[in-house]
Enzyme design. Sequence first.
Site, PDB file in Angstrom:
ATOM      1  CD  GLU A  53      -2.491  -1.005   2.834  1.00  0.00           C
ATOM      2  OE1 GLU A  53      -2.413   0.073   3.474  1.00  0.00           O
ATOM      3  OE2 GLU A  53      -3.093  -1.989   3.259  1.00  0.00           O
ATOM      4  CG  ASP A  64      -2.852   7.569   8.683  1.00  0.00           C
ATOM      5  OD1 ASP A  64      -2.938   6.334   8.747  1.00  0.00           O
ATOM      6  OD2 ASP A  64      -3.046   8.214   7.646  1.00  0.00           O
TER       7      ASP A  64
END
Length: 271
Positions: A53, A64
Amino acid sequence: MSGNIQLLTDTLARARAEGRSALIAYLPAGFPTVEGGIEAVTAVLDGGADVMEVGLPHSDPVLDGPVIQTADDIALRGGVRIADVMRTVREAHRATGKPVLVMTYWNPIDRYGIERFTAELAEAGGAGCILPDLPVQESATWREHAAKHDLATVFVVAPSSRDARLATITAAGTGFVYAASLMGVTGTRESVGTQAEELVCRTRATTDLPVCVGLGVSDAAQAAEVAGFADGVIVGSAFVKRMLDAPDHQAALAGVGALAAELARGVRGTA
């Protein structure tokens, strides 16, 4: 050049045929530089990751944790652009022959243009996109363009997703399902927890797609634990941290390659 959803499907099927989980790794493009990021992504794939990814750095990455936010900040300060993300996908895929996806929030695609983004990703040999913040009910236009260009659309499910919602999400997705192992932001954790296994079971009840688990895996023992119940083990923050902690770029490349090899042994139960 067509997209590589078939390569992704075949890669995950081959891992299952070998009686193991696939190792799916994450690194943001442009970190620490565009060139350095391409080298790092390639080192991780060469080290033993099955699928990559490539993150599209975002100024407000709501899912995140601080480790990936730090890397995104470095990439953004370096001036990374979507063209650099596409180049990272192209060069990593060309160098390794392995499937490479882009993980991105929706806003950059929306601004760039869906048709332009999907066409360029397919031309770069990309396998598809992971879209953590695109609601399924608003995804029809994206999915139409992704299908036209033979790209996978990977949606994220979470422990809070009810069964009916899981069925809606998995019916719309292709490639695999990204199961977030716990509520909260990405980052390494001491243990992966029982929520992940329960979520995988509930998700599998709604789909034949592989179910891959991310958020929290940082070493071979945790990879082996998740590999016991998931079709794929997704690792991101641990790779980024290995690079951030390295004294120089060559050490960073060696470090992420070694971590990939360690995790690859973990998903094979040979750590």
